[in-house]
Design a protein around this motif. Structure first.
Motif, PDB file in Angstrom:
ATOM      1  N   ASP A  11       0.820  -0.997   0.196  1.00 59.45           N
ATOM      2  CA  ASP A  11       0.325  -0.169  -0.081  1.00 59.45           C
ATOM      3  C   ASP A  11       1.191   1.708   0.053  1.00 59.45           C
ATOM      4  OD1 ASP A  11       0.675   0.654   2.536  1.00 59.45           O
ATOM      5  OD2 ASP A  11      -0.877  -0.467   3.624  1.00 59.45           O
ATOM      6  N   GLU A  12       0.008   1.992  -0.023  1.00 60.08           N
ATOM      7  CA  GLU A  12       0.762   3.500  -0.282  1.00 60.08           C
ATOM      8  C   GLU A  12       2.246   3.712   1.280  1.00 60.08           C
ATOM      9  OE1 GLU A  12      -0.033   8.792  -0.375  1.00 60.08           O
ATOM     10  OE2 GLU A  12      -1.635   7.131  -0.889  1.00 60.08           O
ATOM     11  N   GLY A  13       1.810   3.677   1.892  1.00 57.77           N
ATOM     12  CA  GLY A  13       2.455   4.280   3.429  1.00 57.77           C
ATOM     13  C   GLY A  13       3.433   2.584   3.100  1.00 57.77           C
ATOM     14  N   MET A  14       3.271   1.535   2.675  1.00 57.56           N
ATOM     15  CA  MET A  14       4.701   1.045   2.805  1.00 57.56           C
ATOM     16  C   MET A  14       5.553   1.069   1.932  1.00 57.56           C
ATOM     17  SD  MET A  14       5.568  -2.408   4.272  1.00 57.56           S
ATOM     18  CE  MET A  14       6.649  -3.409   3.775  1.00 57.56           C
ATOM     19  N   ALA A  15       5.162   2.023   1.183  1.00 54.40           N
ATOM     20  CA  ALA A  15       5.674   2.058  -0.483  1.00 54.40           C
ATOM     21  C   ALA A  15       6.696   3.249   0.361  1.00 54.40           C
ATOM     22  CB  ALA A  15       5.015   2.475  -1.544  1.00 54.40           C
ATOM     23  N   ALA A  16       6.693   3.887   0.467  1.00 56.16           N
ATOM     24  CA  ALA A  16       6.978   5.721   1.300  1.00 56.16           C
ATOM     25  C   ALA A  16       7.880   4.827   2.528  1.00 56.16           C
ATOM     26  CB  ALA A  16       6.294   6.200   2.209  1.00 56.16           C
ATOM     27  N   ALA A  17       7.499   4.268   3.032  1.00 57.38           N
ATOM     28  CA  ALA A  17       8.448   3.797   3.867  1.00 57.38           C
ATOM     29  C   ALA A  17       9.575   3.031   3.399  1.00 57.38           C
ATOM     30  CB  ALA A  17       7.865   2.289   5.304  1.00 57.38           C
TER      31      ALA A  17
ATOM     32  N   LEU B 114      15.437  -0.292   8.601  1.00 56.61           N
ATOM     33  CA  LEU B 114      13.203   0.192   8.445  1.00 56.61           C
ATOM     34  C   LEU B 114      13.147  -0.782   9.379  1.00 56.61           C
ATOM     35  CD1 LEU B 114      10.778   1.113   7.818  1.00 56.61           C
ATOM     36  CD2 LEU B 114      11.269  -0.397   5.732  1.00 56.61           C
ATOM     37  N   LEU B 115      12.393  -0.567  10.632  1.00 56.36           N
ATOM     38  CA  LEU B 115      12.132  -1.285  11.225  1.00 56.36           C
ATOM     39  C   LEU B 115      10.123  -2.103  11.346  1.00 56.36           C
ATOM     40  CD1 LEU B 115      11.986  -3.096  14.059  1.00 56.36           C
ATOM     41  CD2 LEU B 115      11.305  -1.454  14.895  1.00 56.36           C
ATOM     42  N   LEU B 116      10.313  -3.191  11.072  1.00 55.61           N
ATOM     43  CA  LEU B 116       8.805  -3.278   9.607  1.00 55.61           C
ATOM     44  C   LEU B 116       8.013  -4.041  11.251  1.00 55.61           C
ATOM     45  CD1 LEU B 116       8.756  -4.411   7.146  1.00 55.61           C
ATOM     46  CD2 LEU B 116       8.612  -2.666   7.563  1.00 55.61           C
ATOM     47  N   GLU B 117       6.852  -3.563  12.295  1.00 54.34           N
ATOM     48  CA  GLU B 117       6.050  -4.414  13.075  1.00 54.34           C
ATOM     49  C   GLU B 117       5.089  -4.413  12.424  1.00 54.34           C
ATOM     50  OE1 GLU B 117       7.963  -3.393  17.370  1.00 54.34           O
ATOM     51  OE2 GLU B 117       6.599  -2.398  16.830  1.00 54.34           O
TER      52      GLU B 117
ATOM     53  N   THR C 295       7.976 -10.971   4.484  1.00 50.75           N
ATOM     54  CA  THR C 295       8.645 -10.966   2.176  1.00 50.75           C
ATOM     55  C   THR C 295       9.141 -10.062   1.686  1.00 50.75           C
ATOM     56  OG1 THR C 295       6.491 -12.881   2.584  1.00 50.75           O
ATOM     57  CG2 THR C 295       6.676 -11.584   0.342  1.00 50.75           C
ATOM     58  N   ALA C 296       8.375  -8.710   2.681  1.00 54.97           N
ATOM     59  CA  ALA C 296       9.041  -7.625   2.025  1.00 54.97           C
ATOM     60  C   ALA C 296      10.409  -7.283   1.680  1.00 54.97           C
ATOM     61  CB  ALA C 296       8.160  -6.236   3.008  1.00 54.97           C
ATOM     62  N   ALA C 297      11.003  -8.007   2.851  1.00 59.46           N
ATOM     63  CA  ALA C 297      12.867  -7.923   2.366  1.00 59.46           C
ATOM     64  C   ALA C 297      13.005  -8.557   1.572  1.00 59.46           C
ATOM     65  CB  ALA C 297      13.134  -8.216   3.863  1.00 59.46           C
ATOM     66  N   LYS C 298      11.699 -10.497   1.328  1.00 58.40           N
ATOM     67  CA  LYS C 298      12.753 -10.766   0.394  1.00 58.40           C
ATOM     68  C   LYS C 298      12.321 -10.292  -0.833  1.00 58.40           C
ATOM     69  CE  LYS C 298      12.293 -15.004   3.253  1.00 58.40           C
ATOM     70  NZ  LYS C 298      11.184 -16.383   3.218  1.00 58.40           N
ATOM     71  N   ALA C 299      10.821  -9.580  -1.448  1.00 66.27           N
ATOM     72  CA  ALA C 299      10.509  -9.157  -2.362  1.00 66.27           C
ATOM     73  C   ALA C 299      11.121  -7.663  -2.954  1.00 66.27           C
ATOM     74  CB  ALA C 299       9.632  -8.424  -2.566  1.00 66.27           C
ATOM     75  N   LEU C 300      12.068  -7.115  -1.805  1.00 68.23           N
ATOM     76  CA  LEU C 300      12.477  -5.789  -2.338  1.00 68.23           C
ATOM     77  C   LEU C 300      13.639  -6.829  -2.889  1.00 68.23           C
ATOM     78  CD1 LEU C 300      13.340  -2.627  -1.887  1.00 68.23           C
ATOM     79  CD2 LEU C 300      14.146  -3.112   0.222  1.00 68.23           C
ATOM     80  N   ALA C 301      14.509  -7.638  -1.992  1.00 65.79           N
ATOM     81  CA  ALA C 301      15.892  -7.972  -2.449  1.00 65.79           C
ATOM     82  C   ALA C 301      15.650  -8.674  -4.084  1.00 65.79           C
ATOM     83  CB  ALA C 301      16.654  -8.836  -2.263  1.00 65.79           C
TER      84      ALA C 301
ATOM     85  N   HIS D  50       7.646   1.647  10.373  1.00 68.68           N
ATOM     86  CA  HIS D  50       6.446   1.550   9.982  1.00 68.68           C
ATOM     87  C   HIS D  50       5.536   0.198  10.620  1.00 68.68           C
ATOM     88  CE1 HIS D  50       4.043   1.792   6.294  1.00 68.68           C
ATOM     89  NE2 HIS D  50       3.575   0.681   6.551  1.00 68.68           N
ATOM     90  N   TRP D  51       4.707   0.228  10.876  1.00 71.58           N
ATOM     91  CA  TRP D  51       3.605  -0.610  10.763  1.00 71.58           C
ATOM     92  C   TRP D  51       3.045  -1.455   9.908  1.00 71.58           C
ATOM     93  CZ3 TRP D  51       2.123  -3.442  15.013  1.00 71.58           C
ATOM     94  CH2 TRP D  51       1.172  -4.285  15.302  1.00 71.58           C
ATOM     95  N   ILE D  52       3.039  -2.756   9.999  1.00 77.40           N
ATOM     96  CA  ILE D  52       1.932  -3.601   8.664  1.00 77.40           C
ATOM     97  C   ILE D  52       1.038  -4.137   9.373  1.00 77.40           C
ATOM     98  CG2 ILE D  52       2.108  -5.081   7.124  1.00 77.40           C
ATOM     99  CD1 ILE D  52       5.643  -4.762   6.497  1.00 77.40           C
ATOM    100  N   ASP D  53      -0.321  -3.303   9.000  1.00 76.36           N
ATOM    101  CA  ASP D  53      -1.749  -4.184   9.080  1.00 76.36           C
ATOM    102  C   ASP D  53      -2.223  -4.980   8.225  1.00 76.36           C
ATOM    103  OD1 ASP D  53      -3.464  -4.708  10.804  1.00 76.36           O
ATOM    104  OD2 ASP D  53      -4.574  -2.634  10.932  1.00 76.36           O
ATOM    105  N   PHE D  54      -3.282  -5.605   9.215  1.00 80.11           N
ATOM    106  CA  PHE D  54      -3.625  -6.609   7.661  1.00 80.11           C
ATOM    107  C   PHE D  54      -4.205  -5.510   6.921  1.00 80.11           C
ATOM    108  CE2 PHE D  54      -4.613  -9.380  11.902  1.00 80.11           C
ATOM    109  CZ  PHE D  54      -4.147  -9.733  11.630  1.00 80.11           C
ATOM    110  N   PRO D  55      -4.000  -6.595   5.531  1.00 81.79           N
ATOM    111  CA  PRO D  55      -4.686  -6.355   4.167  1.00 81.79           C
ATOM    112  C   PRO D  55      -5.611  -5.621   4.535  1.00 81.79           C
ATOM    113  CG  PRO D  55      -4.040  -8.218   4.033  1.00 81.79           C
ATOM    114  CD  PRO D  55      -3.398  -7.940   5.132  1.00 81.79           C
TER     115      PRO D  55
END
Length: 295
Positions: free
Chosen positions: A23-29, A40-43, A52-58, A194-199
């Motif tokens: 989403d927009e918030g995660m993309a900005a973070a 970046l600390l993701l909770e 998965t975010a770190a894997k996808a970024l790589a 960044h806090w990741i909420d349920f989609p």
């Protein structure tokens, strides 16, 4: 070095190309973490896509992913570096066979150094820095956090026998936490957050379409609605996106094309991870909202 991404929209597009929707918030973070060169600390709840975010970024950056899985009792030798004691012992025996003597300075050199994930990320050489995933930092001890302060602040690791190693290009550091305990303020200060909420239901449905292409639209729609409903209950472990994907894949495997009680019960192990949660979800199936056998 030129910015990796031009703006958060490019982050979304590039991650979308490797199958990870943000989403927009995660993309900005992620954009600011890379643009500012800060960890970046993701909770968030388990299963919302932090790892998965770190894997996808790589994958999006076509750079190596280096993963440090945290756990209680994790030590510096397992996370930073350690000495190859077997090789040192072999060197001593060979020297003795030649009637030579090796000093500590001979034994504690780069030749006998074993790189663990953090030092490996610091010493990485390549066109792009690696993505270093420090996964589930909340599972490690408080003392381990202190070991990270130098690295997170300066992208360096000090080895008393050899000196300080500083990264040519600071690695892209992503830390994840399920909030099983509070992290030290000093660690939080060194990171963007960044806090990741349920989609949202719409984004969850799109993730399911991509992750379980065998599932038809009515099944995806009803499964997404059902997961959203049971998350409002007092569950020991609310099902995240990872469990939802497994569940819809299991439903597809048994030939389900719509959500009916019998199939939900058969596949409940994908979303109910404790006996209490199983009973709660089974009770939800029998609520008055159920009609004609459909959840």
């Amino acid at each position: 070095m030129a910015p990796v991404f031009a703006d958060p929209d490019e982050v979304r597009r590039r991650l979308d190309e490797v199958g990870y929707l943000v989403d927009e918030g995660m993309a900005a973070a992620l954009f600011f973490a890379l643009a500012l060169g800060q960890p970046l600390l993701l909770e968030g709840e388990p299963g919302v896509g932090k790892t998965t975010a770190a894997k996808a970024l790589a994958r999006a950056l076509d750079t190596p992913l280096i993963r440090l899985q945290c756990y209680e009792g994790l030590t510096a030798s397992e996370a930073l570096y350690e000495w190859n004691h077997q090789r040192q012992l072999l060197a001593i025996r060979l020297a003795e066979a030649r009637h030579d003597h090796l000093s500590d300075a001979d034994l504690f050199t780069a030749e006998f150094l074993l790189e663990r994930p953090i030092l490996r990320a610091v010493r990485h050489r390549g066109p792009r820095p690696p993505v270093l995933l420090i996964d589930e930092i909340d599972r490690a001890d408080d003392e381990f956090e202190a070991l990270l302060f130098e690295f997170l602040g300066e992208a360096s690791v000090t080895i008393p026998e050899l000196g300080t190693f500083t990264a040519e290009r600071p690695p892209i550091v992503v830390l994840t936490s399920n909030r099983s305990r509070d992290l030290h303020d000093a660690l939080r200060r060194r990171c963007l957050y960044h806090w990741i909420d349920f989609p949202s239901p719409e984004r969850a449905a799109e993730i399911l379409r991509r992750s379980v292409p065998a599932a038809n639209e009515p099944l995806i729609r009803s499964a997404t609605e059902f997961i959203g409903r049971i998350r409002r209950f007092d569950l020991d472990k609310a099902p995240g996106m990872a469990e939802t994907i497994d569940w819809v894949a299991a439903l597809s495997a048994v030939g389900a094309t719509e959500l009916v009680r019998e199939d939900v019960v058969r596949t409940l192990s994908a979303i109910a991870k404790t006996p209490d949660d199983r009973e709660t979800i089974l009770a939800a199936l029998d609520e008055p909202t159920t009609s004609r056998g459909n959840p």
